[in-house]
Scaffold this motif. Structure first.
Motif, PDB file in Angstrom:
ATOM      1  N   ARG A  31       0.767  -1.327  -0.010  1.00 47.90           N
ATOM      2  CA  ARG A  31       0.012   0.096  -0.108  1.00 47.90           C
ATOM      3  C   ARG A  31       0.844   1.278   0.070  1.00 47.90           C
ATOM      4  NH1 ARG A  31      -3.618  -0.911   4.966  1.00 47.90           N
ATOM      5  NH2 ARG A  31      -3.060  -3.055   4.723  1.00 47.90           N
ATOM      6  N   ARG A  32       2.028   1.114   0.397  1.00 53.14           N
ATOM      7  CA  ARG A  32       3.052   2.353   0.606  1.00 53.14           C
ATOM      8  C   ARG A  32       3.664   2.537  -0.683  1.00 53.14           C
ATOM      9  NH1 ARG A  32       6.075   2.151   6.383  1.00 53.14           N
ATOM     10  NH2 ARG A  32       7.297   1.423   4.730  1.00 53.14           N
ATOM     11  N   VAL A  33       3.770   1.697  -1.570  1.00 52.73           N
ATOM     12  CA  VAL A  33       4.505   1.606  -3.000  1.00 52.73           C
ATOM     13  C   VAL A  33       3.829   2.677  -3.778  1.00 52.73           C
ATOM     14  CG1 VAL A  33       5.150   0.451  -5.033  1.00 52.73           C
ATOM     15  CG2 VAL A  33       5.223  -0.607  -2.759  1.00 52.73           C
ATOM     16  N   ARG A  34       5.005   3.590  -4.484  1.00 51.79           N
ATOM     17  CA  ARG A  34       4.439   4.437  -5.311  1.00 51.79           C
ATOM     18  C   ARG A  34       4.672   3.943  -6.702  1.00 51.79           C
ATOM     19  NH1 ARG A  34       5.261   7.244  -9.562  1.00 51.79           N
ATOM     20  NH2 ARG A  34       7.105   8.038  -9.820  1.00 51.79           N
ATOM     21  N   TRP A  35       3.344   3.593  -7.222  1.00 46.66           N
ATOM     22  CA  TRP A  35       3.359   2.542  -8.514  1.00 46.66           C
ATOM     23  C   TRP A  35       3.505   3.747  -9.562  1.00 46.66           C
ATOM     24  CZ3 TRP A  35       3.292  -2.276  -8.094  1.00 46.66           C
ATOM     25  CH2 TRP A  35       2.972  -2.868  -6.946  1.00 46.66           C
ATOM     26  N   PRO A  36       4.214   3.301 -10.749  1.00 42.06           N
ATOM     27  CA  PRO A  36       4.345   4.295 -12.088  1.00 42.06           C
ATOM     28  C   PRO A  36       3.125   4.628 -12.636  1.00 42.06           C
ATOM     29  CG  PRO A  36       5.417   2.103 -12.474  1.00 42.06           C
ATOM     30  CD  PRO A  36       4.748   2.073 -11.008  1.00 42.06           C
ATOM     31  N   LYS A  37       3.017   5.972 -13.125  1.00 45.05           N
ATOM     32  CA  LYS A  37       1.777   6.196 -13.851  1.00 45.05           C
ATOM     33  C   LYS A  37       1.966   5.307 -15.334  1.00 45.05           C
ATOM     34  CE  LYS A  37       0.356   9.198 -11.018  1.00 45.05           C
ATOM     35  NZ  LYS A  37      -0.125   8.596  -9.913  1.00 45.05           N
ATOM     36  N   ARG A  38       0.938   5.300 -16.131  1.00 46.87           N
ATOM     37  CA  ARG A  38       0.946   4.622 -17.373  1.00 46.87           C
ATOM     38  C   ARG A  38       1.856   5.135 -18.182  1.00 46.87           C
ATOM     39  NH1 ARG A  38      -2.756   1.526 -20.428  1.00 46.87           N
ATOM     40  NH2 ARG A  38      -2.499   1.847 -22.513  1.00 46.87           N
ATOM     41  N   ARG A  39       2.009   6.494 -18.373  1.00 42.43           N
ATOM     42  CA  ARG A  39       3.027   7.280 -19.266  1.00 42.43           C
ATOM     43  C   ARG A  39       4.548   6.832 -18.987  1.00 42.43           C
ATOM     44  NH1 ARG A  39       3.391  13.409 -21.059  1.00 42.43           N
ATOM     45  NH2 ARG A  39       5.529  13.220 -22.190  1.00 42.43           N
ATOM     46  N   GLU A  40       4.772   6.733 -17.517  1.00 43.22           N
ATOM     47  CA  GLU A  40       6.151   6.049 -17.197  1.00 43.22           C
ATOM     48  C   GLU A  40       6.541   5.000 -17.714  1.00 43.22           C
ATOM     49  OE1 GLU A  40       6.967   8.500 -12.898  1.00 43.22           O
ATOM     50  OE2 GLU A  40       5.486   6.877 -12.844  1.00 43.22           O
ATOM     51  N   VAL A  41       5.471   3.876 -17.388  1.00 44.98           N
ATOM     52  CA  VAL A  41       5.605   2.608 -17.761  1.00 44.98           C
ATOM     53  C   VAL A  41       5.931   2.368 -19.259  1.00 44.98           C
ATOM     54  CG1 VAL A  41       4.630   0.348 -18.109  1.00 44.98           C
ATOM     55  CG2 VAL A  41       4.390   1.706 -15.872  1.00 44.98           C
ATOM     56  N   VAL A  42       5.316   3.228 -20.042  1.00 44.66           N
ATOM     57  CA  VAL A  42       5.183   3.283 -21.539  1.00 44.66           C
ATOM     58  C   VAL A  42       6.771   3.749 -21.837  1.00 44.66           C
ATOM     59  CG1 VAL A  42       4.625   4.439 -23.781  1.00 44.66           C
ATOM     60  CG2 VAL A  42       3.028   3.648 -22.002  1.00 44.66           C
ATOM     61  N   MET A  43       7.307   4.814 -21.214  1.00 44.20           N
ATOM     62  CA  MET A  43       8.538   5.346 -21.385  1.00 44.20           C
ATOM     63  C   MET A  43       9.600   4.381 -21.030  1.00 44.20           C
ATOM     64  SD  MET A  43       8.521   8.197 -23.091  1.00 44.20           S
ATOM     65  CE  MET A  43       9.999   8.805 -22.671  1.00 44.20           C
ATOM     66  N   TYR A  44       9.413   3.757 -19.772  1.00 44.90           N
ATOM     67  CA  TYR A  44      10.604   2.759 -19.455  1.00 44.90           C
ATOM     68  C   TYR A  44      10.658   1.500 -20.654  1.00 44.90           C
ATOM     69  CZ  TYR A  44      10.448   5.410 -14.942  1.00 44.90           C
ATOM     70  OH  TYR A  44      10.416   6.240 -14.184  1.00 44.90           O
ATOM     71  N   THR A  45       9.396   1.409 -20.841  1.00 47.67           N
ATOM     72  CA  THR A  45       9.386   0.069 -21.795  1.00 47.67           C
ATOM     73  C   THR A  45      10.176   0.403 -23.203  1.00 47.67           C
ATOM     74  OG1 THR A  45       7.224  -0.729 -20.771  1.00 47.67           O
ATOM     75  CG2 THR A  45       8.004  -1.548 -23.118  1.00 47.67           C
ATOM     76  N   ALA A  46       9.846   1.701 -23.861  1.00 52.16           N
ATOM     77  CA  ALA A  46      10.528   2.169 -25.028  1.00 52.16           C
ATOM     78  C   ALA A  46      12.055   2.321 -24.778  1.00 52.16           C
ATOM     79  CB  ALA A  46       9.702   3.380 -25.103  1.00 52.16           C
TER      80      ALA A  46
END
Length: 76
Positions: A31-46
């Motif tokens: 519950r305390r984890v800061r989950w990445p936003k969709r845009r961040e996940v797309v950028m990291y994947t790219a």
């Protein structure tokens, strides 16, 4: 007598809970984890895909170069 730290008391309580305390603590941490936003996940994947492609091209180029060098030397 020294005053006990609140987090130390909670840690001791967690140790006493045993096997199921592990899962309770795990869910509290999730519950305390800061989950990445969709845009961040797309950028990291790219970025990961580009880096893999670049490394693949480097390895391929090295392999071609070594193969040609070996054929020039006469080792097949």
């Amino acid at each position: 007598m020294a005053k006990t730290n609140d987090s130390m008391v909670r840690a001791q309580e967690r140790r006493r809970t045993g096997f199921f305390g592990f899962f309770a603590e795990s869910f509290r941490e999730i519950r305390r984890v800061r989950w990445p936003k969709r845009r961040e996940v797309v950028m990291y994947t790219a970025v990961a895909l580009v880096v893999c492609a670049i490394l693949g091209l480097l390895v391929w180029g090295f392999d071609i170069g070594v193969s040609r060098l070996m054929s020039l030397i006469g080792v097949d």
